[in-house]
Design a protein around this motif. Structure first.
Motif, mmCIF file in Angstrom:
data_model
loop_
_atom_site.group_PDB
_atom_site.id
_atom_site.type_symbol
_atom_site.label_atom_id
_atom_site.label_comp_id
_atom_site.label_asym_id
_atom_site.label_seq_id
_atom_site.Cartn_x
_atom_site.Cartn_y
_atom_site.Cartn_z
ATOM 1 N N THR A 70 0.824 -1.210 0.000
ATOM 2 C CA THR A 70 0.000 0.000 0.000
ATOM 3 C C THR A 70 0.861 1.263 0.000
ATOM 4 O OG1 THR A 70 -1.755 -1.182 1.181
ATOM 5 C CG2 THR A 70 -1.814 1.231 1.244
ATOM 6 N N LEU A 71 1.907 1.263 0.825
ATOM 7 C CA LEU A 71 2.781 2.439 0.909
ATOM 8 C C LEU A 71 3.486 2.703 -0.413
ATOM 9 C CD1 LEU A 71 4.107 4.656 2.643
ATOM 10 C CD2 LEU A 71 5.850 2.968 3.275
ATOM 11 N N PHE A 72 4.029 1.667 -1.028
ATOM 12 C CA PHE A 72 4.755 1.868 -2.285
ATOM 13 C C PHE A 72 3.794 2.194 -3.418
ATOM 14 C CE2 PHE A 72 8.591 -0.931 -0.881
ATOM 15 C CZ PHE A 72 8.888 0.014 0.094
ATOM 16 N N GLY A 73 2.569 1.682 -3.334
ATOM 17 C CA GLY A 73 1.556 2.083 -4.308
ATOM 18 C C GLY A 73 1.233 3.556 -4.190
ATOM 19 N N ARG A 74 1.193 4.032 -2.968
ATOM 20 C CA ARG A 74 0.957 5.456 -2.738
ATOM 21 C C ARG A 74 2.107 6.290 -3.293
ATOM 22 N NH1 ARG A 74 0.761 8.296 3.237
ATOM 23 N NH2 ARG A 74 0.318 10.436 2.501
ATOM 24 N N LEU A 75 3.354 5.841 -3.059
ATOM 25 C CA LEU A 75 4.516 6.554 -3.596
ATOM 26 C C LEU A 75 4.464 6.599 -5.117
ATOM 27 C CD1 LEU A 75 7.357 7.829 -3.299
ATOM 28 C CD2 LEU A 75 8.286 5.498 -3.239
ATOM 29 N N ALA A 76 4.081 5.487 -5.733
ATOM 30 C CA ALA A 76 4.031 5.435 -7.207
ATOM 31 C C ALA A 76 2.970 6.363 -7.777
ATOM 32 C CB ALA A 76 3.766 3.997 -7.652
ATOM 33 N N ALA A 77 1.966 6.710 -6.968
ATOM 34 C CA ALA A 77 0.841 7.494 -7.488
ATOM 35 C C ALA A 77 0.949 8.988 -7.222
ATOM 36 C CB ALA A 77 -0.460 6.974 -6.867
ATOM 37 N N VAL A 78 1.994 9.467 -6.526
ATOM 38 C CA VAL A 78 2.058 10.900 -6.227
ATOM 39 C C VAL A 78 2.171 11.715 -7.509
ATOM 40 C CG1 VAL A 78 3.064 10.529 -3.934
ATOM 41 C CG2 VAL A 78 4.570 10.859 -5.914
ATOM 42 N N ARG A 79 1.715 12.986 -7.438
ATOM 43 C CA ARG A 79 1.656 13.821 -8.637
ATOM 44 C C ARG A 79 3.027 14.338 -9.061
ATOM 45 N NH1 ARG A 79 -2.150 15.928 -5.311
ATOM 46 N NH2 ARG A 79 -1.066 17.928 -5.134
ATOM 47 N N TYR A 80 3.924 14.527 -8.103
ATOM 48 C CA TYR A 80 5.240 15.088 -8.406
ATOM 49 C C TYR A 80 6.217 13.966 -8.800
ATOM 50 C CZ TYR A 80 5.339 13.780 -3.462
ATOM 51 O OH TYR A 80 5.198 13.098 -2.277
ATOM 52 N N PRO A 81 7.252 14.296 -9.573
ATOM 53 C CA PRO A 81 8.218 13.269 -9.981
ATOM 54 C C PRO A 81 9.042 12.779 -8.789
ATOM 55 C CG PRO A 81 8.970 15.425 -10.688
ATOM 56 C CD PRO A 81 7.576 15.621 -10.155
ATOM 57 N N THR A 82 9.381 11.500 -8.819
ATOM 58 C CA THR A 82 10.153 10.877 -7.730
ATOM 59 C C THR A 82 11.354 10.158 -8.318
ATOM 60 O OG1 THR A 82 8.716 8.941 -7.870
ATOM 61 C CG2 THR A 82 8.170 10.596 -6.201
ATOM 62 N N LEU A 83 12.427 10.086 -7.523
ATOM 63 C CA LEU A 83 13.658 9.470 -8.009
ATOM 64 C C LEU A 83 14.368 8.767 -6.858
ATOM 65 C CD1 LEU A 83 16.280 10.923 -10.438
ATOM 66 C CD2 LEU A 83 17.053 10.162 -8.179
ATOM 67 N N ALA A 84 14.831 7.557 -7.109
ATOM 68 C CA ALA A 84 15.679 6.839 -6.157
ATOM 69 C C ALA A 84 17.124 6.997 -6.602
ATOM 70 C CB ALA A 84 15.294 5.369 -6.105
ATOM 71 N N LEU A 85 17.955 7.553 -5.724
ATOM 72 C CA LEU A 85 19.378 7.731 -5.997
ATOM 73 C C LEU A 85 20.117 6.588 -5.305
ATOM 74 C CD1 LEU A 85 21.699 9.348 -7.151
ATOM 75 C CD2 LEU A 85 21.587 10.857 -5.153
ATOM 76 N N ILE A 86 20.587 5.634 -6.089
ATOM 77 C CA ILE A 86 21.063 4.351 -5.563
ATOM 78 C C ILE A 86 22.577 4.299 -5.606
ATOM 79 C CG2 ILE A 86 20.990 1.852 -5.863
ATOM 80 C CD1 ILE A 86 18.235 2.311 -7.280
ATOM 81 N N ARG A 87 23.159 4.285 -4.424
ATOM 82 C CA ARG A 87 24.597 4.118 -4.293
ATOM 83 C C ARG A 87 24.843 2.967 -3.319
ATOM 84 N NH1 ARG A 87 29.088 8.700 -2.360
ATOM 85 N NH2 ARG A 87 30.925 7.587 -3.155
ATOM 86 N N GLY A 88 25.482 1.901 -3.792
ATOM 87 C CA GLY A 88 25.689 0.727 -2.956
ATOM 88 C C GLY A 88 24.574 -0.282 -3.150
#
Length: 645
Positions: free
Chosen positions: A91-109
């Motif tokens: 549910t939480l990640f579904g909510r994150l996927a649906a937000v109106r603003y752009p989102t980005l994961a900055l993956i190091r490691g």
């Protein structure tokens, strides 16, 4: 408003929100229930005042998110509890996927399991081009599946065939491969990662979209992909031993990747998987692995120069692993000609590892230096002996090495059958010598036995274990006994299989019975792979020079049939590939008979203190022999058999 303990939320001049995860007093970030709750609170704040974009990153020096908190899995005691845990992340990640603003994961490691599922819920992903960056969904290794959206979003992002390959094997990909797969939108060096994140967020570029054929394969044609995946799973993971890979295919094909939609009672349901013996045992194996990793901590030791004596199969492969991990290796043998095959082997390994990155291949090869006269001894942080198994030869070598080595250099022998204490008697300072016993093939086998003698000091042991961890191997502390743990339990197992051959049971039938139990390779094929001459030498070392050899083994060695290396052993090996005849029906109890000496030897090793407890014996035998992981190890298997009567 909730105070944030795990997350730090900041806004920059461009209106971008930076959410930084740093789980205090932990070496790695994990997504435990409190961390997920706080992430929900972060989204609540951003909903009130939406940012121009959101970057999710790690506050750790190394590592993005290691995944869910596996400790929480051990407290799941019902199907309802499993469902509640999965529902929270889904549910939480579904909510994150649906937000109106752009989102980005900055993956190091490392970005594992639930960490990658969080990243998949973002619109964009940027990976940092460093050796430590690795992305994976390894839940299948715990006997479960990625229930927080990984089975939904990964196939939609990179295509179902590639996604299923990652989910069904649990294997990871580095930063460059993540970019090639489409798992990452960009692969950048550390110095520009923040700017790259900012530019990507503000670019307005649409999320990655699969080509039409891949969309069809992830939609109306998914049955074709599922059928192929099931065929691959059947070849390596029997459903009765490893139900999770089968469940992954079913949940993706029939339920769109949503584990919550699977009805209770289905073998693919959350209750069935989390409640299975396999999941309990594989989670146990995970914690055993973490315990082994812990032996490499606490030593302030970062070896940069390694000297290896002996350019045979083992010495050469140890040198290759060291060079692969960034160490400079001087490799000593009687001539450059003896060292040359190692360099050729290294080139092939590095080309596979650094596919398409010729510069990295060249740099790695430059780190292996042919050194027939042993000049590298004087500068080495670690010196590893890997010559033939002869006590006097090893003693003489270490007398010379001790004289030429730095006083603080770690001295180690890779002996598999001799006592370290017997070798160390030749040294002025016997406490300096330890055993670091690798297994063949070095590139594949994760375990390394680190041998303590009566004279070994604690600092030496810690340095040896730290060196092993620098090679991304698992150090197992063992007492100084001939054969240590792994060879001591393998020998009786292999010899019992050979006695079965002498009694007229076909080798292929014996191997089939043991692979059906869950061993990765049958004992007869293992003997052929190791070499029949090695099996003879190991048997004499452990049982005494006058011990009677199994007839079939002795006859083949006398005829020069040494297994894979000679092209013929118990099996033919055309082109280095085993040619097995069809297996017959095994006699009742065959697997149990062949395993019984292994189980007895493991018990004897614990009683003699070769390893300090049953858990370490389970870990050593699983990671050193491939003993069926779904059982949880030999001692766990014995307890299960006793409970079942």
């Amino acid at each position: 408003m909730m105070d944030l303990k795990y997350w730090k939320l900041e806004r920059d001049a461009d209106g971008i929100a930076w959410a930084t995860l740093d789980v205090a007093d932990a070496g790695a970030n994990t997504l435990g229930s409190p961390v997920l709750t706080e992430l929900g609170a972060v989204l609540d704040r951003l909903e009130v005042q939406p940012p121009s974009g959101l970057v999710i990153r790690s506050g750790k020096a190394a590592g993005f998110i290691a995944g869910a908190d596996v400790e929480e899995f051990t407290r799941i005691d019902s199907a309802a509890a499993a469902r509640a845990m999965v529902d929270k992340g889904w549910t939480l990640f579904g909510r994150l996927a649906a937000v109106r603003y752009p989102t980005l994961a900055l993956i190091r490691g490392h970005c594992m399991g639930g960490g990658l599922e969080l990243a998949l819920a973002c619109r964009y992903r940027i990976v940092v081009d460093e050796p430590g960056t690795r992305l994976a969904l390894p839940e299948v290794m715990l006997g479960i599946y990625p229930g927080w959206g990984g089975m939904l979003r990964l196939p939609a992002l990179i295509g179902p065939a590639a996604a299923l390959d990652l989910m069904l094997t649990g294997k990871g990909v580095d930063a460059a491969r993540a970019r090639r797969l489409g798992l990452a939108d960009a692969c950048v060096p550390p110095r520009v990662m923040d700017n790259a994140a900012r530019m990507t967020l503000l670019s307005g570029q649409p999320p990655r979209r699969l080509p039409l054929l891949q969309r069809l394969l992830n939609g109306p044609l998914r049955g074709l992909v599922a059928a192929g995946a099931r065929k691959q799973v059947a070849a390596r993971a029997p459903r009765e031993h490893y139900p999770a890979p089968w469940a992954i295919v079913e949940v993706w094909e029939r339920y769109g990747g949503n584990a919550l939609a699977v009805p209770e009672g289905s073998p693919a349901s959350l209750g069935a998987l989390f409640g299975s013996d396999t999941a309990r045992n594989l989670i146990r194996v995970f914690f055993l692995q973490e315990r082994l990793k812990g032996f490499g901590k606490g030593a302030d030791f970062t070896p940069r120069r390694v000297h290896v004596v002996g350019a045979g199969v083992m010495g050469g492969d140890i040198a290759i692993e060291c060079a692969l991990r960034g160490m400079t290796v001087t490799l000593q043998d009687q001539s450059v000609q003896r060292i040359a095959p190692v360099v050729a082997r290294a080139a092939k390994r590095f080309e596979r590892k650094f596919k398409g990155r010729a510069r990295d291949v060249s740099f790695a090869l430059d780190r292996i230096i042919a050194d027939p006269h042993g000049h590298g001894v004087a500068r080495a942080d670690v010196i590893v002996e890997a010559i033939y198994e002869n006590l006097e030869a090893k003693r003489a070598l270490f007398v010379e090495l001790e004289q030429r080595a730095r006083p603080d250099a770690l001295l180690a022998s890779n002996t598999s059958s001799l006592r370290i204490g017997d070798i160390a008697t030749a040294l002025r300072a016997p406490s300096r010598l330890t055993g670091i016993h690798f297994f063949n093939p070095v590139a594949v086998m994760p375990l390394v036995e680190v041998v303590r003698t009566a004279a070994t000091d604690e600092a030496t042991f810690r340095q040896a274990a730290a060196f092993v961890r620098k090679l991304d191997k698992l150090p197992l502390p063992v007492r100084d006994e001939p054969g240590f743990l792994v060879n001591t339990v393998l020998g009786p197992y292999m010899y019992e299989a050979l006695r079965c051959v002498d009694e007229g049971i076909a080798p292929a039938t014996i191997d089939a019975a043991l692979t059906a139990f869950g061993m990765p390779m049958g004992p007869i094929e293992l003997i052929d792979t190791v070499g029949l001459d090695i099996a003879v030498a190991a048997g004499k070392a452990l049982a005494g020079p006058d011990a009677a050899l199994p007839r079939g083994l002795a006859e083949r060695v006398a005829a020069g049939q040494l297994g894979k290396k000679s092209g013929q052993g118990f099996y033919a090996w055309p082109g280095g590939k085993v040619n097995k005849p069809a297996a017959g029906a095994p006699p009742a109890g065959l697997a149990g008979r062949v395993l019984a000496p292994l189980l007895a030897a493991a018990q004897e090793c614990v009683s003699r203190g070769v390893v300090v407890d049953e858990d370490l014996a389970d870990a050593g035998v699983i990671f050193g022999t491939g003993f069926a992981p779904f059982t949880g190890g030999p001692f766990n298997h014995l307890r299960t058999m006793r409970r079942s009567g």
